[in-house]
Design a protein around this motif. Structure first.
Motif, short mmCIF file in Angstrom:
data_model
loop_
_atom_site.label_atom_id
_atom_site.label_comp_id
_atom_site.label_asym_id
_atom_site.label_seq_id
_atom_site.Cartn_x
_atom_site.Cartn_y
_atom_site.Cartn_z
N PHE A 1 7.69 3.17 -22.70
CA PHE A 1 6.78 3.47 -21.78
C PHE A 1 7.27 5.15 -21.35
O PHE A 1 6.41 5.87 -21.03
CB PHE A 1 7.57 2.76 -20.71
CG PHE A 1 6.88 3.25 -19.19
CD1 PHE A 1 4.74 3.39 -19.52
CD2 PHE A 1 6.83 3.49 -18.80
CE1 PHE A 1 3.82 3.92 -18.42
CE2 PHE A 1 5.39 3.79 -16.49
CZ PHE A 1 4.38 4.34 -17.36
N VAL B 1 0.29 -1.41 -24.89
CA VAL B 1 0.45 -2.22 -23.39
C VAL B 1 1.75 -2.51 -23.83
O VAL B 1 1.49 -3.75 -24.38
CB VAL B 1 -0.91 -2.41 -22.43
CG1 VAL B 1 -0.14 -3.63 -21.52
CG2 VAL B 1 -1.87 -2.07 -22.90
N ARG B 2 3.01 -2.58 -23.16
CA ARG B 2 3.78 -3.69 -22.68
C ARG B 2 3.93 -4.46 -21.48
O ARG B 2 3.72 -4.06 -20.69
CB ARG B 2 5.17 -2.77 -23.06
CG ARG B 2 4.96 -1.39 -24.58
CD ARG B 2 5.06 -2.75 -25.34
NE ARG B 2 6.56 -3.50 -25.67
CZ ARG B 2 7.97 -2.58 -26.41
NH1 ARG B 2 7.74 -1.81 -26.86
NH2 ARG B 2 9.37 -3.98 -26.40
N THR B 3 5.28 -5.77 -21.38
CA THR B 3 5.19 -6.05 -20.13
C THR B 3 6.84 -6.16 -20.23
O THR B 3 7.32 -6.83 -21.14
CB THR B 3 5.33 -7.51 -20.50
OG1 THR B 3 3.36 -7.56 -20.66
CG2 THR B 3 4.60 -8.62 -19.01
N CYS C 1 4.02 3.51 -25.46
CA CYS C 1 4.17 2.80 -24.43
C CYS C 1 2.86 3.32 -23.59
O CYS C 1 3.33 3.82 -22.61
CB CYS C 1 4.40 1.61 -24.22
SG CYS C 1 3.61 1.02 -22.50
N SER C 2 1.52 3.62 -23.25
CA SER C 2 0.87 4.19 -22.29
C SER C 2 0.63 3.59 -21.22
O SER C 2 0.45 4.00 -19.62
CB SER C 2 -0.68 4.30 -22.78
OG SER C 2 -1.28 3.63 -22.57
N VAL C 3 0.84 1.71 -20.99
CA VAL C 3 0.45 1.26 -19.89
C VAL C 3 1.19 -0.07 -19.30
O VAL C 3 1.54 -0.65 -20.40
CB VAL C 3 -0.88 0.20 -19.83
CG1 VAL C 3 -1.20 -0.54 -18.65
CG2 VAL C 3 -1.88 1.42 -20.04
N LEU D 1 2.95 -3.42 -17.29
CA LEU D 1 3.40 -3.94 -16.67
C LEU D 1 4.77 -4.73 -16.38
O LEU D 1 5.09 -5.10 -17.35
CB LEU D 1 1.98 -5.34 -17.72
CG LEU D 1 0.41 -5.18 -17.95
CD1 LEU D 1 -0.26 -5.98 -18.33
CD2 LEU D 1 -0.24 -4.53 -16.33
#
Length: 110
Positions: A21, A2-4, A26-28, A30
Motif C-alpha cells: 500500500f 486490493v489487499r486486506t 496496492c491502491s485500496v 481494506l
C-alpha cells in the motif's frame, strides 16, 4: 490491486500488505476496524471508508485519523443508519469537527 489487512494474518503478511500500500502497488487497503485504529501511518492516504459507525468518538478519531494526517487533506466516509444521526451529532460535538451528512438514494426495483 486490493489487499486486506486483518488481525488473523501473521506479522510478515501484514507487513507485506502495508508495504504494497505504501509503495502504490496496492491502491485500496481494506482493514478490519481493529487494524484501522492501530498505528497505520501511510502518507497521502486520501480516504477512509467505515462500513459501521464506531462505538465511541475515540474509536472514530483513531480510524478516521489514518487520513488527513499532519495537516494534509483527507475524506472520511461512514455508512450509518438514520437512527444513528444522534450519535454522529454527538461525535461532531465531542470532537469539535463538522460532520456533513449525505443520504444515499435507493433505486426502485422494476
Amino acid at each position: 490491486m486490493v489487499r486486506t489487512l486483518q488481525e488473523s494474518k501473521g506479522l510478515d503478511d501484514r507487513a507485506s500488505v502495508l508495504s504494497s500500500f505504501r509503495d502504490g502497488t496496492c491502491s485500496v487497503l481494506l482493514c478490519t476496524p481493529g487494524m484501522a485504529s492501530r498505528g497505520i501511518d501511510v502518507p497521502d492516504t486520501s480516504h477512509v471508508v467505515m462500513l459501521n459507525l464506531p462505538a465511541t468518538h475515540d474509536e472514530y478519531v483513531h480510524q478516521a485519523g489514518r487520513t488527513g494526517r499532519f495537516g494534509r487533506a483527507g475524506k472520511v466516509i461512514v455508512f450509518t443508519k438514520k437512527s444513528q444521526d444522534f450519535v454522529v451529532e454527538r461525535f461532531s460535538n465531542e470532537i469539535g469537527i463538522d460532520i456533513s451528512k449525505r443520504q444515499l438514494k435507493s433505486r426502485k426495483k422494476d
